[in-house]
Design an enzyme around this catalytic site. Structure first.
Site, PDB file in Angstrom:
ATOM      1  N   ASP A  81     -25.125 -31.701   1.411  1.00 21.86           N
ATOM      2  CA  ASP A  81     -23.913 -32.507   1.580  1.00 21.86           C
ATOM      3  C   ASP A  81     -24.272 -33.970   1.819  1.00 21.86           C
ATOM      4  O   ASP A  81     -25.386 -34.302   2.254  1.00 21.86           O
ATOM      5  CB  ASP A  81     -23.051 -31.979   2.726  1.00 21.86           C
ATOM      6  CG  ASP A  81     -23.781 -31.937   4.056  1.00 21.86           C
ATOM      7  OD1 ASP A  81     -24.964 -31.546   4.086  1.00 21.86           O
ATOM      8  OD2 ASP A  81     -23.174 -32.285   5.087  1.00 21.86           O
ATOM      9  N   GLU A 147     -24.325 -30.364   7.150  1.00 20.47           N
ATOM     10  CA  GLU A 147     -25.199 -31.052   8.099  1.00 20.47           C
ATOM     11  C   GLU A 147     -24.614 -32.377   8.551  1.00 20.47           C
ATOM     12  O   GLU A 147     -24.727 -32.757   9.717  1.00 20.47           O
ATOM     13  CB  GLU A 147     -26.584 -31.259   7.478  1.00 20.47           C
ATOM     14  CG  GLU A 147     -27.644 -31.760   8.459  1.00 20.47           C
ATOM     15  CD  GLU A 147     -27.713 -33.274   8.618  1.00 20.47           C
ATOM     16  OE1 GLU A 147     -28.426 -33.745   9.520  1.00 20.47           O
ATOM     17  OE2 GLU A 147     -27.054 -34.000   7.834  1.00 20.47           O
TER      18      GLU A 147
END
Length: 401
Positions: A81, A147
């Site tokens: 991400d 994350e």
């Protein structure tokens, strides 16, 4: 059989164009936290194309690619991400189309941190190509999710629910060419102050929650200067990052005020001690402030909700730990004397080592300063260098264990 380090370097160099294409393919697919599905499918396809022995997407949406069948599991983690692009006017190129020249690859996620995933995937491929995989170890490459929203949540799920427990994990976040063996932790604190509203023309009739909070904010600023300073990781810090209020109108005294605090934790500090420091501030005691820790419960791209406290523990691996030494020796055999250091920012190591005690060592392509910045980029030479070091690492680790 002795490893041929020149062959490893040549193999990594030979995959430079493939790694560049893979990174650019991922950059082109937007994928902020909880929206990574397209990127995951892209990385899944690349792992399958390269002949990974097993490729899985777990219920949370993390991608797990396995190479080899040996008993010892060594993992390479990269989060797939990205943050958003911020103000588009600050970019000199399209952040998703990106760019490349002879040396660089630009685009959102180039350094933070899809480059690390690229090098890990091709590092595993090089192990297979050169016959480095043995019956002693299996390599796991993860493309993990969320994350940026909640560091380490993905690995809480991988360890607790997928029942995966590596012997050690390479964190592939950018390390500016060095080997990183730790980071400060962090937590997200909320402070709530209550008041009583009244008409703004007669403020003495009420109890202004914003004024109360202003006293506490000043004390938080002063507390930041007094926090513990660790010789290796550096100083703990406090920063007021958000402020909220409620009031009947712009012509009324505020009846509540709240702030968010970004607390960076150095070695020896815990979430309990950090909360108590705020609770013990004079204004917090005087006004009965409520001090709490945020929780995270946002659904992943698959719809999985896995709630957790917003606490991300500090971790440090000793310089003489076998994983640290193996990483240093792998680098030295290929590229010379390494620099051993630490991250300024946070990584998934907060769960892997911080919560669960599984050793982590950091080495990844790119630079910390590129993270979350406009005009983000990475370097082709670093993709190659990291893939080569990753390929050599497991054999050296097991030889010296």
């Amino acid at each position: 059989m002795a490893m041929d380090f020149e062959k490893i370097k040549a193999a990594a160099e030979g995959y430079k164009a493939d790694m560049t294409k893979f990174l650019r393919d991922m950059i082109r697919i937007p994928g902020e936290s909880a929206e990574e599905g397209g990127k995951i499918k892209c990385a899944e396809a690349e792992m399958k194309r390269l002949g990974f022995d097993r490729v899985e997407i777990d219920p949370m949406g993390n991608l797990l690619g396995y190479m080899g069948t040996g008993k010892t599991l060594i993992a390479y983690d990269g989060h797939i991400d990205t943050v958003g692009i911020g103000n588009r006017d600050n970019w000199t190129f399209d952040p998703y189309e990106g760019y490349e020249n002879d040396d660089e690859i630009g685009g959102r996620g180039a350094s933070d941190q899809e480059g690390g995933i690229v090098s890990a995937v091709y590092g595993a491929k090089i192990m297979k190509d050169l016959g480095l995989l043995s019956d002693k170890y299996t390599v796991l490459v993860t493309a993990s999710v969320q994350e940026e929203d909640c560091d380490g949540l993905c690995w809480q799920y991988i360890i607790n629910e997928d029942k995966v427990k590596p012997e050690f994990v390479v964190i592939t976040e950018p390390t500016d060419g060095g080997i990183y063996r730790g980071q400060r932790g962090r937590m997200e604190i909320r402070v709530d102050m209550k008041g009583v509203s009244c008409h703004g023309s007669a403020p003495e009739r009420g109890d202004n929650a914003i004024y109360k909070m202003a006293e506490l904010i000043g004390e938080v600023k002063d507390l930041n200067e007094r926090l513990h300073n660790d010789p290796f990781l550096g100083k703990g810090t406090l920063a007021v990052s958000q402020i909220f209020y409620t009031s009947p109108s712009r012509c009324a005294v505020a009846d509540s005020c709240a702030i968010s605090i970004d607390r960076r934790l150095t070695d020896g500090e815990t979430y309990q001690s950090a909360l108590e420091e705020i609770r013990n501030l004079p204004a917090a005691k005087k006004y009965g402030a409520e001090v709490s820790m945020y929780k995270y419960d946002r659904p992943s791209w698959t719809g999985c909700v896995y709630p957790t406290d917003c606490y991300f523990p500090t971790w440090v691996i000793p310089e003489d730990h076998p994983a640290t030494q193996a990483m240093a020796k792998s680098y030295e055999k290929l590229y010379g004397t390494p620099r051993i250091d630490k991250w300024t920012f946070s990584t998934n190591g907060v769960s892997i080592m911080g919560r669960y005690g599984i050793p982590c060592i950091g080495f990844g392509p790119g630079k910390e300063k590129e993270a979350h910045a406009p005009n983000e980029k990475n370097w082709k030479s670093e993709l190659v260098r990291c893939a080569a070091v990753y390929a050599a690492l497991p054999t050296i680790y097991l030889e010296n264990k």
